[in-house]
Design an enzyme around this catalytic site. Structure first.
Site, PDB file in Angstrom:
ATOM      1  CG  ASN A   1       7.899 -53.941  97.001  1.00 56.64           C
ATOM      2  OD1 ASN A   1       7.491 -54.817  96.238  1.00 56.64           O
ATOM      3  ND2 ASN A   1       8.574 -52.901  96.567  1.00 56.64           N
TER       4      ASN A   1
ATOM      5  CG  ASP B   1      10.815 -52.496  87.745  1.00 57.85           C
ATOM      6  OD1 ASP B   1      11.360 -52.303  86.649  1.00 57.85           O
ATOM      7  OD2 ASP B   1      10.230 -51.604  88.393  1.00 57.85           O
TER       8      ASP B   1
ATOM      9  CE  LYS C   1       4.350 -52.930  94.746  1.00 62.97           C
ATOM     10  NZ  LYS C   1       5.133 -53.935  93.992  1.00 62.97           N
TER      11      LYS C   1
ATOM     12  CG  ASP D   1      10.028 -59.371  91.860  1.00 66.06           C
ATOM     13  OD1 ASP D   1      11.259 -59.238  91.792  1.00 66.06           O
ATOM     14  OD2 ASP D   1       9.261 -58.407  91.994  1.00 66.06           O
TER      15      ASP D   1
ATOM     16  CG  ASP E   1       6.393 -55.988  91.078  1.00 60.61           C
ATOM     17  OD1 ASP E   1       6.433 -54.798  91.428  1.00 60.61           O
ATOM     18  OD2 ASP E   1       7.399 -56.657  90.782  1.00 60.61           O
TER      19      ASP E   1
END
Length: 283
Positions: A232, A25, A206, A229, A23
């Site tokens: 999702n 962000d 994902k 984090d 991931d």
């Protein structure tokens, strides 16, 4: 084709032995970029530059953000290296880096439906949810024509939220839409106390990116890594053998996934890769 001349590109391994899905962000990129966080990220960049070809590591960002957003943030934060692939907007955009440029992955894009059809279905879903008393607020973070249609759901109380989130999933399923629901991350610029509600084509997400990339390169998913984090990211983490939440993860994600690093952001990624790739190298 999107030029990427301001970034270095990881050397492509001749034989891919493992894939790392990350991931972006608040996992790879710490938005509050302290000097220590920048040094940590650069250590990870150096590690990937040194090991990707030698150990057969394919590395990619898998993110809910659009490509334009990712590249803007990467430039603003001084990132030096682009990954081998970028799966953006929850898998509705898939790109590979080749010869200093970013190109759409033609095989993945060929399997996507018409964007106008997805937008129409998402509009129907929002109208039906409004009729059922589930208020959604449109997000303006997507470029025109995006196949990810994003809204916020502002939390109310636990019982009502559980009921409303279940209704969102039910309505999306009835319309053959995919939907991603996860608690927002204020550290990444999201509002407080709300959920991201992302409608997308069925077959995107994902987890589906993990399955596609591993299948394309002949890698057993049990040998792959994933880092995230938030909520999702959980399906992505569960789809690989080494799925880890970084230590700065949301409380929602922490409650739902058993493997949480003691380290945050790129410190967590680097620690896990050093340990895991050393084991791979010794086999």
């Amino acid at each position: 084709m999107t030029p990427s001349t301001e970034f270095a590109v990881l050397p492509t391994p001749r034989t891919v032995r493992t894939v790392v899905f990350c991931d972006f962000d608040e996992t790879y990129l710490a938005h509050a970029g302290s000097p220590e966080k920048i040094r940590s990220r650069r250590r990870l960049e150096d590690h990937l530059l040194e090991t990707s070809e030698r150990l057969g590591v394919l590395f990619g960002w898998v993110t809910g953000s659009s490509l334009d957003s990712v590249l803007r943030k990467a430039g603003n934060h001084g990132l030096r290296v682009l990954p081998h692939f970028l799966a953006c907007s929850l898998g509705t955009e898939m790109y590979v880096t080749r010869d200093g440029s970013i190109r759409p992955d033609a095989d993945w894009q060929r399997g996507l439906p018409d964007g106008g059809h997805i937008a129409a279905l998402a509009e129907r879903a929002v109208r039906e949810l409004s009729r059922l008393g589930v208020p959604l607020v449109p997000q303006d973070c997507r470029p025109p024509g995006s196949m990810t249609i994003s809204h916020y759901y502002y939390a109310q109380d636990a019982e009502r939220d559980a009921r409303h989130l279940a209704l969102i999933g039910q309505v999306a399923g009835d319309l053959s839409l995919g939907v991603s629901l996860s608690r927002c991350s204020p550290a990444a610029g999201d509002p407080e106390n709300c959920y991201d509600v992302d409608f997308l084509p069925p077959g995107c997400g994902k987890r589906q990116i993990v399955e596609y990339v591993c299948r394309t390169h002949g890698v057993d998913r049990a040998d792959a890594f994933a880092f995230g984090d938030s909520g999702n990211d959980l399906e992505m983490l569960a789809a690989v053998g080494r799925g880890v939440l970084v230590g700065n993860c949301t409380e929602e994600a922490r409650r739902r996934h058993p493997h949480v690093s003691e380290w945050t952001h790129t410190d967590a990624i680097l620690s896990e890769l050093r340990r895991g790739l050393q084991l791979c190298e010794s086999e």
